[in-house]
Design a protein around this motif. Structure first.
Motif, PDB file in Angstrom:
ATOM      1  N   ALA A   1     -30.389 -20.129   4.276  1.00 20.66           N
ATOM      2  CA  ALA A   1     -30.995 -20.831   5.414  1.00 20.66           C
ATOM      3  C   ALA A   1     -29.953 -21.212   6.460  1.00 20.66           C
ATOM      4  O   ALA A   1     -30.228 -21.190   7.666  1.00 20.66           O
ATOM      5  CB  ALA A   1     -31.720 -22.074   4.921  1.00 20.66           C
ATOM      6  N   VAL A   2     -28.758 -21.546   6.001  1.00 16.16           N
ATOM      7  CA  VAL A   2     -27.718 -22.011   6.927  1.00 16.16           C
ATOM      8  C   VAL A   2     -27.095 -20.881   7.706  1.00 16.16           C
ATOM      9  O   VAL A   2     -26.820 -20.987   8.904  1.00 16.16           O
ATOM     10  CB  VAL A   2     -26.627 -22.800   6.154  1.00 16.16           C
ATOM     11  N   ILE A   3     -26.847 -19.731   7.034  1.00 13.67           N
ATOM     12  CA  ILE A   3     -26.167 -18.620   7.718  1.00 13.67           C
ATOM     13  C   ILE A   3     -27.112 -17.908   8.683  1.00 13.67           C
ATOM     14  O   ILE A   3     -28.307 -18.004   8.605  1.00 13.67           O
ATOM     15  CB  ILE A   3     -25.617 -17.605   6.685  1.00 13.67           C
TER      16      ILE A   3
ATOM     17  N   LEU B   1     -32.440 -32.880  -7.719  1.00 12.28           N
ATOM     18  CA  LEU B   1     -31.471 -32.228  -6.850  1.00 12.28           C
ATOM     19  C   LEU B   1     -32.065 -30.981  -6.202  1.00 12.28           C
ATOM     20  O   LEU B   1     -31.790 -30.696  -5.026  1.00 12.28           O
ATOM     21  CB  LEU B   1     -30.221 -31.859  -7.651  1.00 12.28           C
ATOM     22  N   THR B   2     -32.891 -30.251  -6.926  1.00  5.03           N
ATOM     23  CA  THR B   2     -33.545 -29.076  -6.362  1.00  5.03           C
ATOM     24  C   THR B   2     -34.457 -29.468  -5.209  1.00  5.03           C
ATOM     25  O   THR B   2     -34.501 -28.786  -4.172  1.00  5.03           O
ATOM     26  CB  THR B   2     -34.352 -28.338  -7.444  1.00  5.03           C
ATOM     27  N   TRP B   3     -35.186 -30.559  -5.370  1.00  3.54           N
ATOM     28  CA  TRP B   3     -36.043 -31.031  -4.278  1.00  3.54           C
ATOM     29  C   TRP B   3     -35.212 -31.415  -3.057  1.00  3.54           C
ATOM     30  O   TRP B   3     -35.567 -31.083  -1.927  1.00  3.54           O
ATOM     31  CB  TRP B   3     -36.870 -32.230  -4.749  1.00  3.54           C
ATOM     32  N   CYS B   4     -34.096 -32.096  -3.272  1.00  4.12           N
ATOM     33  CA  CYS B   4     -33.221 -32.486  -2.156  1.00  4.12           C
ATOM     34  C   CYS B   4     -32.671 -31.258  -1.431  1.00  4.12           C
ATOM     35  O   CYS B   4     -32.630 -31.219  -0.190  1.00  4.12           O
ATOM     36  CB  CYS B   4     -32.075 -33.354  -2.672  1.00  4.12           C
TER      37      CYS B   4
ATOM     38  N   ALA C   1     -33.379 -30.012   2.461  1.00 10.82           N
ATOM     39  CA  ALA C   1     -32.268 -29.721   3.368  1.00 10.82           C
ATOM     40  C   ALA C   1     -32.356 -28.295   3.903  1.00 10.82           C
ATOM     41  O   ALA C   1     -32.110 -28.046   5.096  1.00 10.82           O
ATOM     42  CB  ALA C   1     -30.933 -29.942   2.653  1.00 10.82           C
ATOM     43  N   ALA C   2     -32.704 -27.349   3.047  1.00  7.89           N
ATOM     44  CA  ALA C   2     -32.775 -25.945   3.466  1.00  7.89           C
ATOM     45  C   ALA C   2     -33.851 -25.726   4.518  1.00  7.89           C
ATOM     46  O   ALA C   2     -33.691 -24.888   5.427  1.00  7.89           O
ATOM     47  CB  ALA C   2     -33.031 -25.048   2.256  1.00  7.89           C
TER      48      ALA C   2
END
Length: 203
Positions: A201-203, A10-13, A17-18
């Protein structure tokens, strides 16, 4: 410190994504850190993955260079000149792909097949609510990833690699016992850090 396989997957996913949302400067910084860890922890596997995907990455870069509109790199080349914007966009996509491969090399080096299956089995728990067999899906996906990795790392021609995908591997179907792992505080901290990276990363 032993982390749960599901946490590592999950960390890799989340990391992949980030990387899609980071600015070029932050992507370069984060990418340099991930690549450094890949060379320190899983250099052999990372180099193998790079060797087998080099033409795919080069083709991707050319597609961006020639399909993205913008200022031409050289007037002397006329219509055959790539655009500066395309070269830059292609470089960013290559960096994201390199980061994903670096993280994958570390992940595959840390998890053997049964650990990979155990991690996927845990992540697929919500599928039970839909009446699906998470055990069957986890085993099939893990085996697919395993054989894809084996084919990728073979020093064969692309025709032989493609042919081997359709050949039986001679393995006998039998009961498979998955190791049991417990989520610990280290897992919670790692996931929290990964989610924080994604949020930043998103904000």
């Amino acid at each position: 410190m032993r982390l749960h396989p599901a946490t590592q997957i999950l960390t890799w996913c989340v990391m992949v994504a980030a990387m899609q949302f980071l600015t070029p400067v932050r992507l370069l910084i984060a990418g340099s850190v991930v690549l450094l860890f890949a060379f320190l922890l899983s250099r052999h596997k990372f180099v193998q993955l790079l060797r087998r995907t080099r033409w795919i990455m080069f083709s991707l870069w050319l597609i961006y260079a020639y399909s993205t509109p913008g200022e031409t790199l050289s007037d002397a080349l006329g219509p055959f000149s790539p655009s500066l914007e395309g070269l830059l966009d292609g470089g960013l996509q290559l960096m994201r792909l390199l980061i994903a491969l670096a993280g994958l090399a570390i992940l595959l080096d840390r998890l053997h097949r049964q650990q990979l299956m155990a991690g996927l089995y845990s992540l697929f728990a919500p599928l039970q609510w839909l009446g699906l067999s998470r055990a069957r899906l986890a085993v099939r996906l893990a085996l697919t990833l395993h054989y894809a990795e084996v084919v990728m790392l073979r020093t064969l021609s692309w025709q032989d690699n493609l042919r081997s995908l359709f050949e039986p591997h001679g393995e006998v179907t039998k009961a498979l016992l998955l190791p049991v792992y417990r989520f610990t505080l280290a897992d919670a901290l790692l996931l929290a850090g990964a989610l924080l990276l994604l949020w930043q990363a998103v904000i």
